[in-house]
Scaffold this active site. Structure first.
Site, short mmCIF file in Angstrom:
data_model
loop_
_atom_site.label_atom_id
_atom_site.label_comp_id
_atom_site.label_asym_id
_atom_site.label_seq_id
_atom_site.Cartn_x
_atom_site.Cartn_y
_atom_site.Cartn_z
N CYS A 21 -4.30 -1.80 -1.77
CA CYS A 21 -4.83 -0.39 -1.78
C CYS A 21 -5.78 -0.34 -2.90
O CYS A 21 -5.59 -0.84 -3.87
CB CYS A 21 -3.42 0.37 -2.12
SG CYS A 21 -3.60 1.87 -2.72
N HIS A 28 -7.26 2.51 4.19
CA HIS A 28 -7.04 3.19 5.91
C HIS A 28 -8.27 3.03 6.65
O HIS A 28 -8.29 3.20 7.75
CB HIS A 28 -6.46 4.69 5.14
CG HIS A 28 -5.10 4.72 4.76
ND1 HIS A 28 -4.64 4.31 3.49
CD2 HIS A 28 -4.00 5.14 5.54
CE1 HIS A 28 -3.11 4.74 3.62
NE2 HIS A 28 -3.01 5.33 4.88
N CYS A 31 -11.15 2.27 0.78
CA CYS A 31 -9.74 2.63 0.99
C CYS A 31 -9.18 1.81 2.20
O CYS A 31 -10.15 1.56 3.12
CB CYS A 31 -9.77 4.31 1.47
SG CYS A 31 -8.19 4.59 2.01
N GLU A 84 -3.18 8.64 8.72
CA GLU A 84 -1.76 8.42 8.70
C GLU A 84 -1.07 9.24 9.77
O GLU A 84 -0.18 8.78 10.33
CB GLU A 84 -1.29 8.82 7.45
CG GLU A 84 0.11 8.10 7.06
CD GLU A 84 0.10 6.90 6.45
OE1 GLU A 84 1.08 6.14 6.34
OE2 GLU A 84 -0.86 6.40 6.21
N ASP A 119 0.91 -1.21 -0.04
CA ASP A 119 0.00 -0.06 0.06
C ASP A 119 0.84 1.44 0.12
O ASP A 119 2.16 1.17 0.03
CB ASP A 119 -0.95 0.07 1.29
CG ASP A 119 -1.94 1.19 1.48
OD1 ASP A 119 -2.30 1.70 0.29
OD2 ASP A 119 -2.14 1.72 2.47
N SER A 120 0.40 2.42 -0.06
CA SER A 120 1.14 3.59 0.04
C SER A 120 1.51 3.85 1.42
O SER A 120 2.51 4.52 1.63
CB SER A 120 0.25 4.77 -0.47
OG SER A 120 -0.98 4.82 0.48
N1 DGL Z 1 -4.94 2.98 1.42
C1 DGL Z 1 -4.99 3.60 -0.17
C2 DGL Z 1 -6.22 2.81 -0.86
O1 DGL Z 1 -6.69 2.01 -0.37
C3 DGL Z 1 -4.98 4.97 -0.29
C4 DGL Z 1 -4.33 5.98 0.41
C5 DGL Z 1 -3.52 6.86 -0.19
O2 DGL Z 1 -4.25 7.91 -0.60
O3 DGL Z 1 -2.50 6.91 -0.45
O4 DGL Z 1 -6.83 3.49 -1.83
#
Ligand code: DGL
Length: 278
Positions: A74, A187, A185, A153, A11-12
């Site tokens: 992600c 996150h 997402c 984050e 993931d990012s």
């Molecule tokens: N966790 C990532 C997702 O599921 C995105 C977070 C980001 O913007 O980097 O899209």
């Protein structure tokens, strides 16, 4: 036959740890390697072609570590790169959008599903396609809530900023009549307690693609005879592409003190590391 090669997950940032956690819980014999591309966080506001290039380079790196399957943990990277990754690499590549879409279609009673996500995921319309592929009679409301990623984050998933943003978003979603909400997402599962608090008893089934993706990985491992059996694997290995700040706090929240410190890997030889300070 037990296949003890690791599964790669990326993931990012910390979001994909929600998927890693589900994999670790559900498949304790599997060795897991997690890579967070902190050098390029956040992916959500970036152009699709940028995210696609980062994702393909990361998958190549994970394949070089002898992984037997890669999970794109992600949604933004799944939307940007999943199809191309499957054309390019021999290992099975699993994304997070189709499992969440399928679970949402199974959960909705009134055929109204809302999806909250980054701007990149919303703009790709991949959830609309995946949900309507599962049942074209289901209506989809996509809402981009990019600010939440930075808040999570920063370790503030339960704080007042997250609560204020969610209050507006959940009013819109309940006003539209959705009975099911997809956390589009990776996150966002960290927001679950705040979402429950803001919903305050209003009925809503919350679909978390971290859970559904882990189930999908289990089925794909079995179908391809790739599963590891026997002993519990060592703790997942953590890799990051830039110095982490709050990464370990979130890892600890999900895993207790079971995870090692992340190792910084120099994946981007001449890359722009402007995101590294985040
Ligand atoms: N966790 C990532 C997702 O599921 C995105 C977070 C980001 O913007 O980097 O899209």
């Amino acid at each position: 036959m037990s296949d003890t090669r690791p599964i790669g997950v990326f993931d990012s940032g910390v979001g994909g740890l929600t998927v890693l956690h589900q994999l670790h819980t559900r498949l304790p014999a599997e060795r897991l390697i997690y890579l967070a591309d902190l050098a390029h966080f956040p992916y959500g506001p970036r152009y699709q072609h940028e995210v696609r290039d980062y994702a393909l380079a990361i998958i190549e790196h994970l394949v070089g570590l002898d992984t037997k399957l890669v999970v794109v943990a992600c949604n933004t990277a799944t939307a940007a790169a999943l199809n191309l990754a499957r054309e390019r690499f021999d290992v099975p590549v699993v994304g997070v959008i189709a499992p969440g879409a399928q679970a949402a279609v199974e959960a909705t009673h009134n055929r109204r599903v809302a999806v909250i996500s980054t701007e990149g995921t919303r703009a790709s319309q991949e959830y609309v396609h995946a949900i309507k592929e599962a049942n074209p009679g289901v209506g989809v409301l996509g809402v981009a809530v990019p600010e939440l990623v930075d808040i999570i984050e920063a370790g503030e998933a339960s704080g007042p900023r997250a609560e204020a943003i969610l209050a507006g978003v959940l009013d819109e979603i309940t006003g539209w009549g959705a009975d099911t909400l997809v956390l589009g997402c990776t996150h966002y599962p960290l927001l679950r307690p705040t979402i429950e608090r803001v919903l305050d008893g209003r009925p809503m089934t919350v679909v978390d693609s971290a859970e559904t993706t882990a189930g999908r990985v289990e089925r794909i491992l079995a179908a391809n005879r790739l599963a590891a059996s026997g002993d519990v694997a060592p703790a997942p290995q953590l890799l990051v592409t830039a110095e982490p700040r709050r990464f370990s706090d979130t890892a600890e929240l999900l895993f207790g003190d079971a995870l090692p410190q992340p190792t910084v890997v120099a994946l981007w030889a001449s890359a722009d590391l402007s995101g590294a300070a985040r």
